[in-house]
Write an enzyme that holds these catalytic residues in place. Sequence first.
Site, PDB file in Angstrom:
ATOM      1  N   MET A 168      -4.313  35.055  -2.479  1.00  0.00           N
ATOM      2  CA  MET A 168      -4.256  34.801  -1.046  1.00  0.00           C
ATOM      3  C   MET A 168      -3.776  36.069  -0.364  1.00  0.00           C
ATOM      4  O   MET A 168      -2.620  36.425  -0.441  1.00  0.00           O
ATOM      5  CB  MET A 168      -3.287  33.649  -0.773  1.00  0.00           C
ATOM      6  CG  MET A 168      -3.698  32.371  -1.475  1.00  0.00           C
ATOM      7  SD  MET A 168      -5.356  31.866  -1.007  1.00  0.00           S
ATOM      8  CE  MET A 168      -5.852  31.005  -2.485  1.00  0.00           C
ATOM      9  N   CYS A 169      -4.699  36.809   0.233  1.00  0.00           N
ATOM     10  CA  CYS A 169      -4.368  38.194   0.471  1.00  0.00           C
ATOM     11  C   CYS A 169      -5.311  38.855   1.459  1.00  0.00           C
ATOM     12  O   CYS A 169      -6.278  38.288   1.920  1.00  0.00           O
ATOM     13  CB  CYS A 169      -4.513  38.975  -0.825  1.00  0.00           C
ATOM     14  SG  CYS A 169      -4.164  38.041  -2.269  1.00  0.00           S
ATOM     15  N   GLY A 170      -5.015  40.128   1.701  1.00  0.00           N
ATOM     16  CA  GLY A 170      -5.933  41.001   2.409  1.00  0.00           C
ATOM     17  C   GLY A 170      -6.212  42.219   1.537  1.00  0.00           C
ATOM     18  O   GLY A 170      -5.333  42.672   0.802  1.00  0.00           O
ATOM     19  N   ASP A 182      -4.153  32.598   3.303  1.00  0.00           N
ATOM     20  CA  ASP A 182      -4.315  33.720   4.230  1.00  0.00           C
ATOM     21  C   ASP A 182      -5.035  33.302   5.501  1.00  0.00           C
ATOM     22  O   ASP A 182      -4.700  33.744   6.587  1.00  0.00           O
ATOM     23  CB  ASP A 182      -5.036  34.887   3.538  1.00  0.00           C
ATOM     24  CG  ASP A 182      -6.134  34.421   2.595  1.00  0.00           C
ATOM     25  OD1 ASP A 182      -6.572  33.254   2.738  1.00  0.00           O
ATOM     26  OD2 ASP A 182      -6.553  35.191   1.728  1.00  0.00           O
TER      27      ASP A 182
END
Lengths: 650, 298
Positions: free
Chosen positions: B1-3, A430
């Site tokens: 893996m992110c928001g 990210d």
Amino acid sequence: MVTLDLAQISVRDANTAMRAAAAQGEDIELVNPDARHHLGVGLVAPVKVTIRGSAGYFCAGLSHGARFEIDSNVGWGVGDSLYDGSVVVGGNASAIAGVALRGGEVVVKGNIGSRAGQVMKAGTLLCCGNASFLAGYMMYGGRIILLGDSGERVGEDMSGGAIYVGGRVQSLGADAKLAEITPEEYADIYAFLAKYGIAFEGGLQKIVNAGSKLRYGVNEPVSRPLSYTVAEEGTYWNAKVAEDIHAKALIGRYRIRGYGAAKAAPHFNDIALKIDPERIHAASDALATVNLKTTLGDRNGAKPLELSMPVLIAPMSYGALSKSTKIALARASKLAGVVENTGEGGMLPEQRAEAGQLIYQCLSGRLGWNIHDMLKADGLEIYISQGAKPGLGGQLMAKKVTKELAAVRGIPEGIDLRSPSRHPDIMGADDLVIKVEEFREATGYAKPISIKMGAGRVRDDIKIAYKDGFDFVQLDGMQGSTGAASTEVLENMGIPTLAAIQEALEGLREIDAGDDMPIVLMGGVKDGVDAVKALALGASAVAMGTAALIAGGCISCMQCHVGNCVVGIATQDPEHEERYKIDVQAKAIARYLEAVRWQIATLTKALGHSDFRQLSRADLVALTPEAAAITGLPYDPDYHPVEHVLTEVA
Amino acid sequence: MCGIAGIFFKNAETNANLGRALVDMLDGCQHRGLDSTGFALYENTFKGLRLRFIVDDDSEATVARVKTALAQQGAALLSEKREGASFVVEVEYSGEIRPFAYAMEHAAKLVSIGSSLDIIKDVGTAHDLDGVYGIRSIAGSHGVGHVRLATESEVKPEAAHPFWATGFSDVAIVHNGQITNYWKMRRRLEARGFEFRTDNDSELIAVYLAEKLAQGETLEQALEQSVDDLDGVFSFLVSTKDGIGFAKDRLAAKPMVMFENDDLVAIASEEVSLNRLFPGRPLSTTEPAPGTFRTWSH
């Protein structure tokens, strides 16, 4: 003054408009920023930029000369790799404020997040409030002024520069110590604070590097080790094993050497081309008829790299290698119509001038990394890891950090140079996507952006590379070499090059990625025969490092890691480097690349193709059960290596 | 893996904004993950318990299996609907939730069970999901959401976040990071009878919290211990029937920013998401300290 409203236009359009306005000498005001990322990234002009609100990640990053003022907060990495100029933040700054500062001044009126000033090299970072943990982590130079509390582990593994703390020093980081402050330093700091209208007359504590790491109690014996490039026959307790035990009995720790993995693992020699030797004789005109031209890097609309054949020079740094060697490689790459790569150590002006096309590599320490060289490059590359030592950062002893090398890397001369094992701003896929976008914004979306990865968890990593929008991948297997790494890591970490390409292609298939993200395979590619095998397995091109060095005079003396290379390649010693004749070796490397070209063309034609892109797995067999298991190729030991036939034809 | 994003309304008057607020916040950080998006929304309109399932290609067979299983468990069907990739039922059920949940998980891919919680997740962006599920018009007191970039597990609706704390009505989590002692923790929980449906490390956090709650610990106690027990880098949000909370690892490698005023608490991976709630207005935000946790409840 030009006012841009981010409620109306995109960040990309705003940055384009800012560059246009700045070129006319206009000051700029940004309204409604609403914490968007990449504002003012890559701006090179002495104008004032006022941001009416909060900015997101990398505000003012990779800029030079502008004076930024942000009314409110900023996200990660304010002033990232700032070359010169100033950034004043009215509110708080998030993690890694002032990361990799190359110069200039970053002033934060509020608090700052963790790892402020990580790998900074020069300039000043001021925080009027409190800092979070690891301020000054692995900083190389410059100064950090914290008027409030320091946070935990301040100055962890700093190499140079100084940190001044007005509040409480909560705890010192490893290899950091308190030092005396001179009246001149006080005067200088108070003058700096006055310049920004900050009232502070209190005392400060100063923190510097203690210099207790990077020192070994006992050095390795100065005997010339047995060469790792010569296959060792004989008993299990052979001379090489005994030598290793003797050395460790003396030093009591791991050993360090150059080159790549020496232990036997399936490699290109263990697969063969399904080729009729007679057809090689018939293919002697292949150079004129087989198409070897290829392009790399236009997956997202950037100007691609144009290669005369599917071969690149592997990334190797000025630092590990001498300047003369880097110039010879650049010259040879241009003669052969292929692409040269800066590696970790920044871009040499001579290298840029000599190379036809040059990839500029960004590593964790951001050594030499700056906007001007980014704009001069033909491609940008984010290094995550390498096949020889996946997951480890580099070390360069003080004696190799010469004045010129320090200048190119942007660090103080003569420091013991450590690179972090990971990037300050890439903690996952990210963050990586935001980093890639920063580079695109800074360079106007014109340059291909690649990722260099060592072969570890390739199946997962390749998916991240694809989803994060990289233009191509440089994939490096465990047979890849290095200038220095511990033998344990060289021999035992990572997976073989053959397994790496296999996992990469399977990973991409699993997410239906098609074949629009090329893979450049490296790690023990020694000639055009290996290249053809790699291409047939599914690589779009190969990169050659060690083979190019050997072509250019390397005699495998195994002194890379101590910098005493006898032929002047892996050294910064002027006496040794003088032995290296740039023009002679550049021509030798170029001739070798022509031999590689001839091999690729001839074998491609002998396999019945007119373009290397027609090579496929159908052209390959495995010669050993192990190679068959790794690659999934049919096991057929009746095929023979073709090298001797090529020699006869040549 | 992110928001990640979460919102908690302090006053019921603003509950109508729940769906819209979370769609906007996730759209703000959608660059952190384009594979899938998900929401855990706390509404006050359920008749009994709401169950949401992901349906396979053969949806009729799945629906039939669900109905049979509901009947076997003694759950009376009050309503049912097909919506996007999911099948939603409301039922009258008064027994124990965990055995009920495990029984239903064997019938179909169960997303959540709640008396006010509904977890809506699918492949696509926040706007894509809004188009299919009408997220913006959903009212409620609080909720959490997630955008995902799949790295280790597949891109499919059931691998998206949020994850329900299976067996615990109305508890959900969203997570950004990587739990590195995943297998050790999973084996420990499996030995105590907890079941796992995916290999996703975020599911582990949900099950971990469920186990703590099952032992009678408060959410605060569970979060406090999670900072010690979970190894790796993480920022996660947890939501319950009453409110939301966060926990953050000691390395602070995964971002988290929060904003609080008299009306609401908003937490997100990036300030850009918070600012979507207040366009054109600089916010006085804070970042939770490393290794800390906190909860808000009505």
